[in-house]
Structure formats: C-alpha cells, structure tokens
Design an enzyme around this catalytic site. Structure first.
Site, PDB file in Angstrom:
ATOM      1  N   ARG A  45       0.984  -1.052  -0.420  1.00  0.00           N
ATOM      2  CA  ARG A  45      -0.381  -0.528  -0.115  1.00  0.00           C
ATOM      3  C   ARG A  45       0.638   0.739   0.119  1.00  0.00           C
ATOM      4  O   ARG A  45       1.987   1.217   0.943  1.00  0.00           O
ATOM      5  CB  ARG A  45      -1.188   0.012   1.443  1.00  0.00           C
ATOM      6  CG  ARG A  45      -2.352   1.420   1.250  1.00  0.00           C
ATOM      7  CD  ARG A  45      -2.838   0.984   2.547  1.00  0.00           C
ATOM      8  NE  ARG A  45      -4.130   0.342   2.142  1.00  0.00           N
ATOM      9  CZ  ARG A  45      -5.043   0.739   2.220  1.00  0.00           C
ATOM     10  NH1 ARG A  45      -5.073   1.355   3.075  1.00  0.00           N
ATOM     11  NH2 ARG A  45      -5.852  -0.297   2.255  1.00  0.00           N
ATOM     12  N   HIS A  94      -7.360   0.850  -6.462  1.00  0.00           N
ATOM     13  CA  HIS A  94      -7.623  -0.116  -5.689  1.00  0.00           C
ATOM     14  C   HIS A  94      -8.831  -1.605  -5.384  1.00  0.00           C
ATOM     15  O   HIS A  94      -9.229  -1.128  -5.456  1.00  0.00           O
ATOM     16  CB  HIS A  94      -8.101   0.652  -4.178  1.00  0.00           C
ATOM     17  CG  HIS A  94      -8.459  -0.229  -2.800  1.00  0.00           C
ATOM     18  ND1 HIS A  94      -7.862  -1.153  -2.617  1.00  0.00           N
ATOM     19  CD2 HIS A  94      -9.134   0.469  -1.601  1.00  0.00           C
ATOM     20  CE1 HIS A  94      -8.169  -1.326  -0.929  1.00  0.00           C
ATOM     21  NE2 HIS A  94      -8.693  -0.172  -0.779  1.00  0.00           N
ATOM     22  N   GLN A 140     -10.134  -3.790  -3.304  1.00  0.00           N
ATOM     23  CA  GLN A 140     -11.189  -3.229  -1.985  1.00  0.00           C
ATOM     24  C   GLN A 140     -12.530  -3.884  -3.372  1.00  0.00           C
ATOM     25  O   GLN A 140     -13.583  -4.254  -2.953  1.00  0.00           O
ATOM     26  CB  GLN A 140     -11.275  -1.738  -2.500  1.00  0.00           C
ATOM     27  CG  GLN A 140     -12.512  -1.248  -2.326  1.00  0.00           C
ATOM     28  CD  GLN A 140     -13.178  -1.305  -0.860  1.00  0.00           C
ATOM     29  OE1 GLN A 140     -12.157  -1.642   0.026  1.00  0.00           O
ATOM     30  NE2 GLN A 140     -14.638  -2.051  -0.120  1.00  0.00           N
ATOM     31  N   ASP A 147     -17.396   7.186  -1.682  1.00  0.00           N
ATOM     32  CA  ASP A 147     -16.166   6.761  -0.537  1.00  0.00           C
ATOM     33  C   ASP A 147     -15.927   8.495   0.046  1.00  0.00           C
ATOM     34  O   ASP A 147     -16.299   9.657  -0.513  1.00  0.00           O
ATOM     35  CB  ASP A 147     -15.288   6.585  -2.058  1.00  0.00           C
ATOM     36  CG  ASP A 147     -13.959   6.220  -0.736  1.00  0.00           C
ATOM     37  OD1 ASP A 147     -13.653   6.052   0.343  1.00  0.00           O
ATOM     38  OD2 ASP A 147     -12.151   6.524  -1.840  1.00  0.00           O
ATOM     39  N   CYS A 204     -16.337   1.822   0.980  1.00  0.00           N
ATOM     40  CA  CYS A 204     -14.903   0.779   0.812  1.00  0.00           C
ATOM     41  C   CYS A 204     -14.480   1.194   2.732  1.00  0.00           C
ATOM     42  O   CYS A 204     -13.708   0.643   3.043  1.00  0.00           O
ATOM     43  CB  CYS A 204     -13.822   1.087   0.200  1.00  0.00           C
ATOM     44  SG  CYS A 204     -13.526   2.562   0.219  1.00  0.00           S
ATOM     45  N   ARG A 232     -13.800  -8.334   2.381  1.00  0.00           N
ATOM     46  CA  ARG A 232     -12.784  -8.194   2.343  1.00  0.00           C
ATOM     47  C   ARG A 232     -11.856  -8.901   2.149  1.00  0.00           C
ATOM     48  O   ARG A 232     -10.488  -9.450   1.825  1.00  0.00           O
ATOM     49  CB  ARG A 232     -11.772  -6.913   2.775  1.00  0.00           C
ATOM     50  CG  ARG A 232     -12.468  -5.259   2.370  1.00  0.00           C
ATOM     51  CD  ARG A 232     -12.045  -4.906   1.262  1.00  0.00           C
ATOM     52  NE  ARG A 232     -10.045  -5.318   0.507  1.00  0.00           N
ATOM     53  CZ  ARG A 232     -10.176  -3.824   0.990  1.00  0.00           C
ATOM     54  NH1 ARG A 232     -10.159  -3.387   1.534  1.00  0.00           N
ATOM     55  NH2 ARG A 232      -8.694  -4.257   0.730  1.00  0.00           N
TER      56      ARG A 232
HETATM   57  N1   CP Z   1     -11.031  -0.058   2.414  1.00  0.00           N
HETATM   58  C1   CP Z   1      -9.675  -0.009   3.076  1.00  0.00           C
HETATM   59  O1   CP Z   1      -9.667   0.128   2.753  1.00  0.00           O
HETATM   60  O2   CP Z   1      -9.731   0.347   4.538  1.00  0.00           O
HETATM   61  P1   CP Z   1      -8.157  -0.068   4.991  1.00  0.00           P
HETATM   62  O3   CP Z   1      -7.759   1.912   4.654  1.00  0.00           O
HETATM   63  O4   CP Z   1      -8.901   0.415   6.744  1.00  0.00           O
HETATM   64  O5   CP Z   1      -7.835  -0.696   4.959  1.00  0.00           O
HETATM   65  N1  NVA Z   2     -10.113   6.521  -1.733  1.00  0.00           N
HETATM   66  C1  NVA Z   2      -9.820   6.524  -0.369  1.00  0.00           C
HETATM   67  C2  NVA Z   2     -10.031   4.917  -0.060  1.00  0.00           C
HETATM   68  C3  NVA Z   2      -9.421   4.342   1.829  1.00  0.00           C
HETATM   69  C4  NVA Z   2      -9.199   2.964   1.740  1.00  0.00           C
HETATM   70  C5  NVA Z   2      -8.197   6.697   0.410  1.00  0.00           C
HETATM   71  O1  NVA Z   2      -7.380   6.385  -0.850  1.00  0.00           O
HETATM   72  O2  NVA Z   2      -7.536   7.047   0.798  1.00  0.00           O
END
Ligand code: CP
Ligand code: NVA
Length: 314
Positions: free
Chosen positions: A112, A139, A142, A230, A269, A297
């Site tokens: 990540r 992502h 997700q 989101d 999400c 997930r």
């Molecule tokens: N939706 C999601 O990816 O959550 P986190 O940021 O908690 O991993």
């Molecule tokens: N769009 C958000 C998703 C978090 C899971 C981000 O990138 O922060």
C-alpha cells in the site's frame, strides 16, 4: 527468461474476467464452508500452508491489513507487516533492493503506497507475486470485495447500473476497470475538476460499459441498482475547503437514495465520514451493506491470494 510467469495483481486487468469470476466463486464457496468462529482457524484444505505474505504499508490501513493477515491464516499461511516507519524502506533503501530481498524471504508481497509507479517498480524487481493494496491510482482488492458483495445481494453484474457520487478517486478507477470487464454501467455524479482519470473511463467504455459523467447528483442516482461513495479526502490529500464545498451536493442522503431502485444497495469501502459523503440515515439504513462489504475483504483477499499462487483461475 525461463522463470514461470509471476502473477501480479496490480490492477484488475492483470487477472481479467475469467480469473475474477473464479475468485468470486471461490470466495463464496470458502465463505459458505466456514463457521463463524474462531476467525483464525485454517480452512480444511489449508492451501497456502507454510506460505508467508509480506505486507508493506506506507499509508494507514485497518481493513486491508487485518483481512490479508486473517485471510493468510485461514489459508494455512501467515503474514508479516513492514511499516514504512520501522523498515529500511522508510529510511531510503530502494524499492528495487527491497523487492529483491523480500523475494528471497517471503512468498508474496502486498504493498500500500502513494505512487502507483512504486508498486510497479516493486513488481518489476520482485520474483514473487506483488499485490496492490491501494495506490493513488487504484484499489483493485477493494473492488473484488465489492463485486462479491453485489453478487451476494442478488445483483447480476452485466447490465447493472452503478451510481458513484463524489470524488473521482482510486476506488472509482478500479470500479471503472471492473465495469469494462463485467459490462456494467457507471453513472458518475462528480463536481467539475474532480473527475476520474480519463484512462479508466476509456477502459470501461472499451470493454462495453456505458459511462456517464454528470454534475447532477440526481441524474447519477436515478434508477441505480448500486449507489457508491467514498471519502471526499483520500489519504495524502488536503482538506481543502474548496473541494469540500464542491462535494457537498453529492452527499448520499435519503432523498438521493430514494431516486435509486427500491432494492438498491449502498456501498462504501470505509473508513466513512458520516455527515460528509453520506448521511447517518443512509449509512445506518436498511439499504446499507457496508459491513458485509468490509467482511468480504477477507473472502476476496483469500481468492486473490489463491489466484496469485496459481491455485485458482487456470
Ligand atoms: N477500505 C480499505 O481499504 O480500508 P483500510 O484503509 O482500512 O485498509
Ligand atoms: N479513497 C480512499 C480509500 C481508502 C480505503 C483513500 O485513498 O484514502
């Protein structure tokens, strides 16, 4: 190069429709076969016994981190975490060297990070599968969970009408990629200047999906089978007042939700900012399936891992 092709999962197209369909089927089977407790007990076949997933986090996470960890345990393997704050990557060791070292020690890597190019560079230098656990661009993990949630709630993907409200962000990009693969339609209610990357809109359309961008939230929501939003401020972005003001008309509230089909479901999400992108009425309401989505997930992650390890999807 005689090495067998490594299955990376940087975006949904790396797997493609057949493999993702196999993932969804496997996830449903495994989910159905499990009793609810204890969560860490391995599935009967423990297909990844002895395997270790290394997880690199350069951004915060709750769901991705826990679901990959528990998912690996349920598959018979284990996972370990490298935080940017405590690993040498955080002190400037190169992505290339990190990839080559970890490839000697773990069986797959999840990353990540902010810049998608970093995930690509990691995959380029690694000899084991690399999974995108969120970048600024996309992502995909997700969206496998989201597709699973839609299917579980009785939705057929081809021809489905999905409404996205708010920021044209990484999560929307992966939804658009999925739309092209599974031929569902996306209506995006988005303020000017915050549209998704045209590359992903093009990808969806090329796959046969209809994509409509509109600055009218009602037009996006009307007749939708699925309504998604989101956060208005993704990780690494500024809380710019100008952006929050532009997003306000795209808040998912009861009135907007009532324009969707009566059996429409609401997805997010998470983490959510109730009162911003969604009202409490919708978030806590009967059409919200956000905690099924969060649980999924785990089930999605397991099927992605099994695909990466060549256990499903050809
Ligand atoms: N939706 C999601 O990816 O959550 P986190 O940021 O908690 O991993
Ligand atoms: N769009 C958000 C998703 C978090 C899971 C981000 O990138 O922060």
């Amino acid at each position: 190069d005689l090495a067998p092709a490594v299955r990376n999962f940087l975006d949904l197209s790396d797997a493609g429709g057949d493999a993702i369909a196999a993932m969804l089927a496997d996830a449903q089977d495994r989910k159905a076969a499990r009793k609810s407790w204890p969560k860490g007990r391995p599935d009967a076949d423990a297909p990844l016994a002895g395997h270790v997933l290394g997880m690199i986090f350069e951004k915060n996470s709750t769901r991705t981190r826990v679901s990959f960890d528990i998912g690996m345990r349920q598959l018979g393997g284990s996972a370990l975490i490298l935080d940017s704050g405590t690993s040498q990557l955080g002190r400037g060791e190169s992505v290339a060297d990190t990839a080559r070292v970890l490839s000697r020690m773990v069986d797959a890597i999840m990353i990540r990070t902010d810049d998608h190019a970093k995930a690509e560079e990691l995959a380029h230098h690694a000899h084991v599968p690399v999974i995108n656990g969120l970048t600024d661009r996309s992502h995909p993990c997700q969206i496998v969970a989201d597709l699973l949630t839609m299917v579980e709630h009785g939705k057929a993907l081809p021809g489905l009408e999905l409404a996205w409200l708010g920021d044209g962000n990484n999560v929307l990009h992966s939804i658009l990629e999925a739309a092209g693969i599974f031929k569902f339609n996306v209506r995006i209610g988005v303020p000017q200047g915050y549209e998704p990357d045209s590359e992903f809109v093009g990808l969806a359309r090329k796959g046969g999906a209809q994509v409509k961008l509109t600055q009218d939230a009602a037009e996006a929501a009307r007749g939708a089978d699925i309504v998604v939003t989101d956060t208005w401020v993704s990780m690494g972005q500024d809380h710019a007042q100008e952006k929050l003001a532009a997003m306000a008309p795209f808040q998912v509230g009861g009135e907007l939700m009532s324009l969707a089909r009566p059996n429409a479901k609401f997805l997010h999400c998470l983490p959510a900012h109730v009162g911003d992108e969604v009202t409490e009425e919708v978030f806590e309401g009967p059409q919200s399936v956000v905690f099924d989505e969060a649980e999924n997930r785990i089930h999605a992650q397991k099927s992605i891992l099994l695909w990466c390890f060549g256990k499903i999807g050809g």
